[in-house]
Design a protein around this motif. Sequence first.
Motif, PDB file in Angstrom:
ATOM      1  N   HIS A 108       0.819  -1.214   0.000  1.00 32.27           N
ATOM      2  CA  HIS A 108       0.000   0.000   0.000  1.00 32.27           C
ATOM      3  C   HIS A 108       0.857   1.270   0.000  1.00 32.27           C
ATOM      4  CE1 HIS A 108       0.479   1.231   4.239  1.00 32.27           C
ATOM      5  NE2 HIS A 108       0.559  -0.067   4.486  1.00 32.27           N
ATOM      6  N   GLU A 109       2.083   1.202   0.540  1.00 30.07           N
ATOM      7  CA  GLU A 109       2.981   2.361   0.489  1.00 30.07           C
ATOM      8  C   GLU A 109       3.377   2.659  -0.952  1.00 30.07           C
ATOM      9  OE1 GLU A 109       5.629   2.271   4.509  1.00 30.07           O
ATOM     10  OE2 GLU A 109       5.951   0.615   3.111  1.00 30.07           O
ATOM     11  N   LEU A 110       3.689   1.609  -1.708  1.00 26.53           N
ATOM     12  CA  LEU A 110       4.075   1.778  -3.101  1.00 26.53           C
ATOM     13  C   LEU A 110       2.901   2.266  -3.943  1.00 26.53           C
ATOM     14  CD1 LEU A 110       6.172  -1.502  -3.449  1.00 26.53           C
ATOM     15  CD2 LEU A 110       7.017   0.798  -3.001  1.00 26.53           C
ATOM     16  N   ILE A 111       1.723   1.734  -3.673  1.00 28.75           N
ATOM     17  CA  ILE A 111       0.525   2.152  -4.401  1.00 28.75           C
ATOM     18  C   ILE A 111       0.240   3.624  -4.137  1.00 28.75           C
ATOM     19  CG2 ILE A 111      -1.988   1.863  -4.528  1.00 28.75           C
ATOM     20  CD1 ILE A 111      -1.521  -1.140  -4.101  1.00 28.75           C
ATOM     21  N   SER A 112       0.405   4.055  -2.902  1.00 29.16           N
ATOM     22  CA  SER A 112       0.118   5.459  -2.570  1.00 29.16           C
ATOM     23  C   SER A 112       1.063   6.407  -3.305  1.00 29.16           C
ATOM     24  CB  SER A 112       0.177   5.691  -1.059  1.00 29.16           C
ATOM     25  OG  SER A 112       1.497   5.525  -0.585  1.00 29.16           O
ATOM     26  N   VAL A 113       2.312   5.981  -3.559  1.00 32.77           N
ATOM     27  CA  VAL A 113       3.239   6.813  -4.335  1.00 32.77           C
ATOM     28  C   VAL A 113       2.690   7.020  -5.738  1.00 32.77           C
ATOM     29  CG1 VAL A 113       5.533   6.886  -5.405  1.00 32.77           C
ATOM     30  CG2 VAL A 113       5.295   6.203  -3.018  1.00 32.77           C
ATOM     31  N   PHE A 114       2.232   5.939  -6.355  1.00 28.46           N
ATOM     32  CA  PHE A 114       1.659   6.034  -7.701  1.00 28.46           C
ATOM     33  C   PHE A 114       0.473   6.985  -7.712  1.00 28.46           C
ATOM     34  CE2 PHE A 114       4.368   2.659  -8.828  1.00 28.46           C
ATOM     35  CZ  PHE A 114       4.296   2.434 -10.186  1.00 28.46           C
ATOM     36  N   GLU A 115      -0.431   6.815  -6.745  1.00 29.61           N
ATOM     37  CA  GLU A 115      -1.643   7.627  -6.721  1.00 29.61           C
ATOM     38  C   GLU A 115      -1.332   9.092  -6.446  1.00 29.61           C
ATOM     39  OE1 GLU A 115      -3.971   5.443  -3.869  1.00 29.61           O
ATOM     40  OE2 GLU A 115      -4.798   4.132  -5.436  1.00 29.61           O
ATOM     41  N   GLU A 116      -0.372   9.366  -5.568  1.00 27.47           N
ATOM     42  CA  GLU A 116      -0.016  10.749  -5.259  1.00 27.47           C
ATOM     43  C   GLU A 116       0.670  11.436  -6.440  1.00 27.47           C
ATOM     44  OE1 GLU A 116       2.311  10.397  -1.723  1.00 27.47           O
ATOM     45  OE2 GLU A 116       0.582   9.783  -0.504  1.00 27.47           O
ATOM     46  N   GLU A 117       1.280  10.657  -7.317  1.00 28.37           N
ATOM     47  CA  GLU A 117       1.940  11.224  -8.493  1.00 28.37           C
ATOM     48  C   GLU A 117       1.001  11.298  -9.706  1.00 28.37           C
ATOM     49  OE1 GLU A 117       4.893  12.692  -8.674  1.00 28.37           O
ATOM     50  OE2 GLU A 117       5.153  12.332  -6.528  1.00 28.37           O
ATOM     51  N   GLY A 118      -0.281  11.031  -9.501  1.00 31.72           N
ATOM     52  CA  GLY A 118      -1.256  11.215 -10.561  1.00 31.72           C
ATOM     53  C   GLY A 118      -1.527   9.995 -11.418  1.00 31.72           C
ATOM     54  N   ALA A 119      -1.252   8.805 -10.887  1.00 34.56           N
ATOM     55  CA  ALA A 119      -1.498   7.575 -11.641  1.00 34.56           C
ATOM     56  C   ALA A 119      -2.619   6.790 -10.975  1.00 34.56           C
ATOM     57  CB  ALA A 119      -0.246   6.715 -11.697  1.00 34.56           C
ATOM     58  N   GLN A 120      -3.464   6.228 -11.791  1.00 33.03           N
ATOM     59  CA  GLN A 120      -4.494   5.326 -11.296  1.00 33.03           C
ATOM     60  C   GLN A 120      -3.914   3.919 -11.383  1.00 33.03           C
ATOM     61  OE1 GLN A 120      -8.062   5.304 -13.587  1.00 33.03           O
ATOM     62  NE2 GLN A 120      -9.088   3.847 -12.266  1.00 33.03           N
ATOM     63  N   VAL A 121      -3.877   3.212 -10.262  1.00 32.76           N
ATOM     64  CA  VAL A 121      -3.293   1.867 -10.228  1.00 32.76           C
ATOM     65  C   VAL A 121      -4.262   0.893 -10.886  1.00 32.76           C
ATOM     66  CG1 VAL A 121      -2.499  -0.001  -8.747  1.00 32.76           C
ATOM     67  CG2 VAL A 121      -1.915   2.354  -8.196  1.00 32.76           C
ATOM     68  N   MET A 122      -3.786   0.259 -11.957  1.00 35.88           N
ATOM     69  CA  MET A 122      -4.602  -0.698 -12.701  1.00 35.88           C
ATOM     70  C   MET A 122      -4.428  -2.112 -12.147  1.00 35.88           C
ATOM     71  SD  MET A 122      -5.845   1.458 -14.752  1.00 35.88           S
ATOM     72  CE  MET A 122      -6.672   0.578 -16.027  1.00 35.88           C
ATOM     73  N   ASN A 123      -3.203  -2.418 -11.671  1.00 35.14           N
ATOM     74  CA  ASN A 123      -2.900  -3.759 -11.184  1.00 35.14           C
ATOM     75  C   ASN A 123      -1.765  -3.644 -10.184  1.00 35.14           C
ATOM     76  OD1 ASN A 123      -2.695  -6.496 -10.833  1.00 35.14           O
ATOM     77  ND2 ASN A 123      -1.893  -6.929 -12.863  1.00 35.14           N
ATOM     78  N   ALA A 124      -1.896  -4.330  -9.075  1.00 25.04           N
ATOM     79  CA  ALA A 124      -0.831  -4.378  -8.070  1.00 25.04           C
ATOM     80  C   ALA A 124      -0.706  -5.821  -7.602  1.00 25.04           C
ATOM     81  CB  ALA A 124      -1.157  -3.462  -6.903  1.00 25.04           C
ATOM     82  N   ASN A 125       0.540  -6.294  -7.493  1.00 28.79           N
ATOM     83  CA  ASN A 125       0.760  -7.695  -7.186  1.00 28.79           C
ATOM     84  C   ASN A 125       1.968  -7.835  -6.278  1.00 28.79           C
ATOM     85  OD1 ASN A 125       0.563 -10.463  -7.263  1.00 28.79           O
ATOM     86  ND2 ASN A 125       1.436 -10.666  -9.302  1.00 28.79           N
ATOM     87  N   LEU A 126       1.888  -8.770  -5.362  1.00 24.93           N
ATOM     88  CA  LEU A 126       2.971  -9.101  -4.453  1.00 24.93           C
ATOM     89  C   LEU A 126       3.158 -10.602  -4.521  1.00 24.93           C
ATOM     90  CD1 LEU A 126       4.829  -8.475  -1.959  1.00 24.93           C
ATOM     91  CD2 LEU A 126       2.813  -8.862  -0.565  1.00 24.93           C
ATOM     92  N   GLN A 127       4.407 -11.051  -4.764  1.00 24.36           N
ATOM     93  CA  GLN A 127       4.658 -12.485  -4.916  1.00 24.36           C
ATOM     94  C   GLN A 127       5.899 -12.872  -4.134  1.00 24.36           C
ATOM     95  OE1 GLN A 127       5.228 -13.611  -8.979  1.00 24.36           O
ATOM     96  NE2 GLN A 127       5.280 -15.783  -8.534  1.00 24.36           N
ATOM     97  N   ASN A 128       5.804 -13.947  -3.355  1.00 27.42           N
ATOM     98  CA  ASN A 128       6.952 -14.482  -2.626  1.00 27.42           C
ATOM     99  C   ASN A 128       7.609 -15.565  -3.462  1.00 27.42           C
ATOM    100  OD1 ASN A 128       6.590 -12.923  -0.339  1.00 27.42           O
ATOM    101  ND2 ASN A 128       5.199 -14.400   0.588  1.00 27.42           N
ATOM    102  N   LEU A 129       8.944 -15.517  -3.550  1.00 25.87           N
ATOM    103  CA  LEU A 129       9.696 -16.528  -4.276  1.00 25.87           C
ATOM    104  C   LEU A 129      10.695 -17.181  -3.339  1.00 25.87           C
ATOM    105  CD1 LEU A 129      10.565 -14.694  -7.599  1.00 25.87           C
ATOM    106  CD2 LEU A 129       8.897 -16.483  -7.259  1.00 25.87           C
ATOM    107  N   ASN A 130      10.700 -18.495  -3.325  1.00 23.69           N
ATOM    108  CA  ASN A 130      11.712 -19.279  -2.606  1.00 23.69           C
ATOM    109  C   ASN A 130      11.822 -18.907  -1.133  1.00 23.69           C
ATOM    110  OD1 ASN A 130      12.292 -20.202  -5.173  1.00 23.69           O
ATOM    111  ND2 ASN A 130      13.992 -18.796  -5.445  1.00 23.69           N
ATOM    112  N   ASP A 131      10.814 -18.352  -0.543  1.00 20.21           N
ATOM    113  CA  ASP A 131      10.850 -17.918   0.862  1.00 20.21           C
ATOM    114  C   ASP A 131      12.020 -16.983   1.141  1.00 20.21           C
ATOM    115  OD1 ASP A 131       8.595 -19.424   1.476  1.00 20.21           O
ATOM    116  OD2 ASP A 131       9.789 -21.217   1.857  1.00 20.21           O
TER     117      ASP A 131
END
Length: 163
Positions: A108-131
């Motif tokens: 949500h911190e990263l998404i808020s940067v996008f939104e504050e800079e005038g971008a509408q977030v179309m897709n946001a994803n978080l993925q864990n790899l190999n622990d």
Amino acid sequence: MSPRKQRNLREKERRTRMKHLFIILSSHVSPTHRLPVPQLIDQATSYMIQLKEKVNYLREKKMSLLGAMGNQSDGSSSLLPKLNIYSRDSTIEMNLIMDMNMKRVMLHELISVFEEEGAQVMNANLQNLNDRMIIYTIVGQAMIYWNGIDPSRIEERIRNIIY
């Protein structure tokens, strides 16, 4: 029941089933209006080809990201975090790879940067790899097309968050 009537009944059931399947296909390919069967099959075929190309593109992108992590022979995270920002027209995409032992970053911190800079977030994803690794992916689009998005400003703000 005579064999002829049985055959006619089976054929009627087959036609009804095919009609139902074409209605289902039409609802997926062209939900706004019904198409004739030949057009429907053409559109479904081209749609499947587009989806296949997109899957291949995403697979290659994933492999390139994983390849960048695999170049670390000693298992250290000296190359991490790795931040890539791509901008094209009014769309911006961010890929961030971090080691789980590093500073915790909330999506949500990263998404808020996008939104504050005038971008509408179309897709946001978080993925864990190999622990060990976390991949954040965010795709945004400028809310006002002619203003665009400043990728360097977004990159600077995200770097301030991750370091």
